[in-house]
Design a protein around this motif. Structure first.
Motif, PDB file in Angstrom:
ATOM      1  N   MET A  94      82.949  17.141  31.442  1.00 38.27           N
ATOM      2  CA  MET A  94      83.872  17.031  32.551  1.00 38.27           C
ATOM      3  C   MET A  94      83.537  18.059  33.627  1.00 38.27           C
ATOM      4  O   MET A  94      83.741  17.784  34.939  1.00 38.27           O
ATOM      5  CB  MET A  94      85.444  17.446  31.993  1.00 38.27           C
ATOM      6  N   ALA A  95      82.728  19.112  33.127  1.00 38.31           N
ATOM      7  CA  ALA A  95      82.255  20.016  34.180  1.00 38.31           C
ATOM      8  C   ALA A  95      80.710  19.939  34.748  1.00 38.31           C
ATOM      9  O   ALA A  95      80.419  20.691  35.414  1.00 38.31           O
ATOM     10  CB  ALA A  95      82.334  21.493  33.338  1.00 38.31           C
ATOM     11  N   GLU A  96      80.204  18.704  34.447  1.00 35.35           N
ATOM     12  CA  GLU A  96      79.053  18.493  34.979  1.00 35.35           C
ATOM     13  C   GLU A  96      79.173  18.447  36.553  1.00 35.35           C
ATOM     14  O   GLU A  96      80.000  18.054  37.190  1.00 35.35           O
ATOM     15  CB  GLU A  96      78.813  16.901  34.624  1.00 35.35           C
ATOM     16  N   GLY A  97      78.048  18.914  37.030  1.00 36.24           N
ATOM     17  CA  GLY A  97      77.999  19.290  38.477  1.00 36.24           C
ATOM     18  C   GLY A  97      78.844  20.506  39.135  1.00 36.24           C
ATOM     19  O   GLY A  97      78.614  20.805  40.252  1.00 36.24           O
ATOM     20  N   ILE A  98      79.417  21.262  38.177  1.00 31.41           N
ATOM     21  CA  ILE A  98      80.129  22.575  38.599  1.00 31.41           C
ATOM     22  C   ILE A  98      79.218  23.698  38.154  1.00 31.41           C
ATOM     23  O   ILE A  98      78.672  23.614  37.124  1.00 31.41           O
ATOM     24  CB  ILE A  98      81.426  22.680  38.050  1.00 31.41           C
ATOM     25  N   THR A  99      78.574  24.560  39.086  1.00 29.36           N
ATOM     26  CA  THR A  99      77.825  25.628  38.579  1.00 29.36           C
ATOM     27  C   THR A  99      78.454  27.017  38.978  1.00 29.36           C
ATOM     28  O   THR A  99      79.314  26.938  40.077  1.00 29.36           O
ATOM     29  CB  THR A  99      76.607  25.516  39.322  1.00 29.36           C
ATOM     30  N   VAL A 100      78.552  28.072  38.168  1.00 30.86           N
ATOM     31  CA  VAL A 100      79.159  29.357  38.585  1.00 30.86           C
ATOM     32  C   VAL A 100      78.238  30.382  38.689  1.00 30.86           C
ATOM     33  O   VAL A 100      77.330  30.553  37.841  1.00 30.86           O
ATOM     34  CB  VAL A 100      79.944  29.472  37.447  1.00 30.86           C
ATOM     35  N   HIS A 101      78.159  30.946  39.883  1.00 32.13           N
ATOM     36  CA  HIS A 101      77.056  31.965  40.053  1.00 32.13           C
ATOM     37  C   HIS A 101      77.443  33.342  39.223  1.00 32.13           C
ATOM     38  O   HIS A 101      78.713  33.570  39.083  1.00 32.13           O
ATOM     39  CB  HIS A 101      77.060  32.586  41.408  1.00 32.13           C
ATOM     40  N   ASP A 102      76.564  34.044  38.546  1.00 37.53           N
ATOM     41  CA  ASP A 102      76.547  35.193  37.943  1.00 37.53           C
ATOM     42  C   ASP A 102      77.699  34.927  36.713  1.00 37.53           C
ATOM     43  O   ASP A 102      78.453  36.038  36.533  1.00 37.53           O
ATOM     44  CB  ASP A 102      76.876  36.315  38.870  1.00 37.53           C
ATOM     45  N   ALA A 103      77.721  33.751  36.133  1.00 41.38           N
ATOM     46  CA  ALA A 103      78.529  33.923  34.959  1.00 41.38           C
ATOM     47  C   ALA A 103      78.271  34.818  33.789  1.00 41.38           C
ATOM     48  O   ALA A 103      76.786  34.786  33.582  1.00 41.38           O
ATOM     49  CB  ALA A 103      78.659  32.525  34.399  1.00 41.38           C
ATOM     50  N   PRO A 104      78.997  35.388  33.194  1.00 42.53           N
ATOM     51  CA  PRO A 104      78.604  36.271  32.165  1.00 42.53           C
ATOM     52  C   PRO A 104      77.985  35.524  30.945  1.00 42.53           C
ATOM     53  O   PRO A 104      78.117  34.336  30.636  1.00 42.53           O
ATOM     54  CB  PRO A 104      80.079  36.728  31.328  1.00 42.53           C
ATOM     55  N   GLU A 105      76.769  36.208  30.431  1.00 41.45           N
ATOM     56  CA  GLU A 105      75.993  35.542  29.473  1.00 41.45           C
ATOM     57  C   GLU A 105      76.092  36.179  28.109  1.00 41.45           C
ATOM     58  O   GLU A 105      76.064  37.663  27.971  1.00 41.45           O
ATOM     59  CB  GLU A 105      74.477  35.621  29.848  1.00 41.45           C
TER      60      GLU A 105
END
Length: 308
Positions: A94-105
Motif C-alpha cells: 500500500m505504501a508503494e510510491g511513498i518515500t520518507v526522507h531521513d527515516a530512522p534506520e
C-alpha cells in the motif's frame, strides 16, 4: 515529509478536493510529529480508493481498517515496529510510491548477527550460485541437434497474474503523478512522468528503437518514410508504441500512448497475439477496461524467445 514531490502532490490533491482537507487533518494523532503525520496522511489519501465505502466525516469499519494500516506502516517506518509478515506485506504494498526522507534506520538482532557472519559464507554461496546457473553448452547443443532448431519459449500461462500486482501499484503512482501535473494532456512530459513512476515502483522502463523503414509489417506507404519507431516495455510487458522523426520524439509518443491506458478505472495484464518478424506470437500487453479490437502495432522485440 514524504519525499520528492510527495508533499506537493498531496497539497495539489487537497487543493482540488478542499472538502477532504479539514477531515483528513482531524485524523492526525496527538503525539505525531509533522514529519510522521505528513507521511501517514499521504498513505491514507493514496489508499482511500481501496475502501470505497469510506465517506469523509462518517465513522465506519473501512475507515478504522485504513487508519489501523496507516499506523502499522508509520510505526514500522518511524519506530521500527514489526508485525506478522502478511500484515507487513500488505502495508508495504500500500505504501508503494511513498518515500520518507531521513527515516530512522533500525536493525533486528538477527539482521545484525546475520550480517556479521555473512562475509565468509557469501563468497561460498556466490561460487555455488554461479555453478548452478551457468548454462550447460552440451545440453543446449544436444537439444538443438535433436529438435533441429534452438529452444523457443513464450510467456507462461500464469505470467499475467504474476505481473498484475506490480502494475496495480504503477497505476496508483501514475494516477497521483497526473493529479500533480493537472491531469493528462498533450503538453505533458509524457516520458519523464512514466519513467519516474516506474522507478518509484522499483522497476525500469525499457525502450527499443527501430528505423521506420525497417519494419516489414507496416503498410508499404509508411515504410518509405524516414523516422524512428519506439516500443516501451516494463517487466517484459508491452506498454506502447510511438513514431517520430527521431528517437526522442518516438519515445515521447510511445509514452503518451502508454499513459492513455492509465486513464481508466484499472489496468490489466493480458496475453495477446502480436506480429513479430512476420508471424504471430503470444505477448504480454497492458490494457485498460475499454472494449476494443485486439489490433496492436508489430512487436519490435520479443523477450520470450532466444533466437531473435
Amino acid at each position: 515529509m514524504a519525499a520528492g514531490r510527495g508533499g506537493d502532490i498531496v497539497s495539489e490533491f487537497l487543493s482540488q478536493n478542499p472538502h477532504l482537507e479539514n477531515w483528513v487533518e482531524s485524523l492526525k494523532g496527538y503525539c505525531e510529529t509533522n514529519k510522521q503525520w505528513h507521511a501517514r496522511r499521504e498513505f491514507i489519501l493514496r489508499n482511500m480508493e481501496i475502501f470505497p465505502t469510506i465517506h469523509p466525516g462518517t465513522p465506519s469499519q473501512s475507515l478504522d481498517r485504513l487508519l489501523s494500516l496507516s499506523m502499522v506502516w508509520a510505526n514500522h517506518v518511524f519506530l521500527g515496529c514489526r508485525y506478522p509478515q502478511p500484515v507487513m506485506d500488505k502495508v508495504m504494498e500500500m505504501a508503494e510510491g511513498i518515500t520518507v526522507h531521513d527515516a530512522p534506520e533500525r536493525k533486528t538482532r538477527d539482521e545484525i548477527m546475520g550480517k556479521a557472519k555473512r562475509p565468509a559464507s557469501s563468497a561460498m554461496d556466490g561460487d555455488l550460485q554461479v555453478k548452478k546457473t551457468k548454462p550447460n553448452d552440451s545440453d543446449s547443443k544436444a537439444h538443438v541437434k535433436s529438435t533441429g532448431h534452438p529452444v523457443k519459449t513464450g510467456p507462461s500461462p500464469g505470467a499475467p497474474a504474476q505481473h498484475q500486482p506490480f502494475f496495480n501499484r504503477l497505476y496508483k503512482a501514475v494516477a497521483w503523478k497526473l493529479v500533480a501535473a493537472g491531469g493528462f494532456g498533450p503538453n505533458l512530459e509524457h516520458y519523464d512522468i512514466l519513467r519516474s513512476c516506474v522507478e518509484s515502483c522499483k522497476a525500469t522502463l525499457s525502450s527499443v528503437f527501430v528505423p521506420l523503414k525497417d519494419i516489414p509489417d507496416l503498410p508499404t506507404a509508411r515504410t518509405q518514410k524516414e523516422g524512428q519507431v519506439c516500443e516501451l516495455r516494463c517487466h517484459t510487458v508491452y506498454m506502447g508504441t510511438g513514431y517520430g522523426r527521431d528517437e526522442s520524439t518516438a519515445r515521447a509518443m510511445a509514452s503518451k500512448e502508454a499513459l492513455k491506458v492509465f486513464q481508466g478505472q484499472k489496468v490489466t495484464v493480458k496475453m495477446c497475439r502480436r506480429r513479430f518478424q512476420g508471424r504471430d506470437v503470444d505477448d504480454l500487453v497492458l490494457l485498460d477496461e475499454k472494449p476494443r479490437g485486439q489490433v496492436f502495432p508489430p512487436a519490435l522485440c520479443y523477450p520470450f524467445q532466444e533466437d531473435q
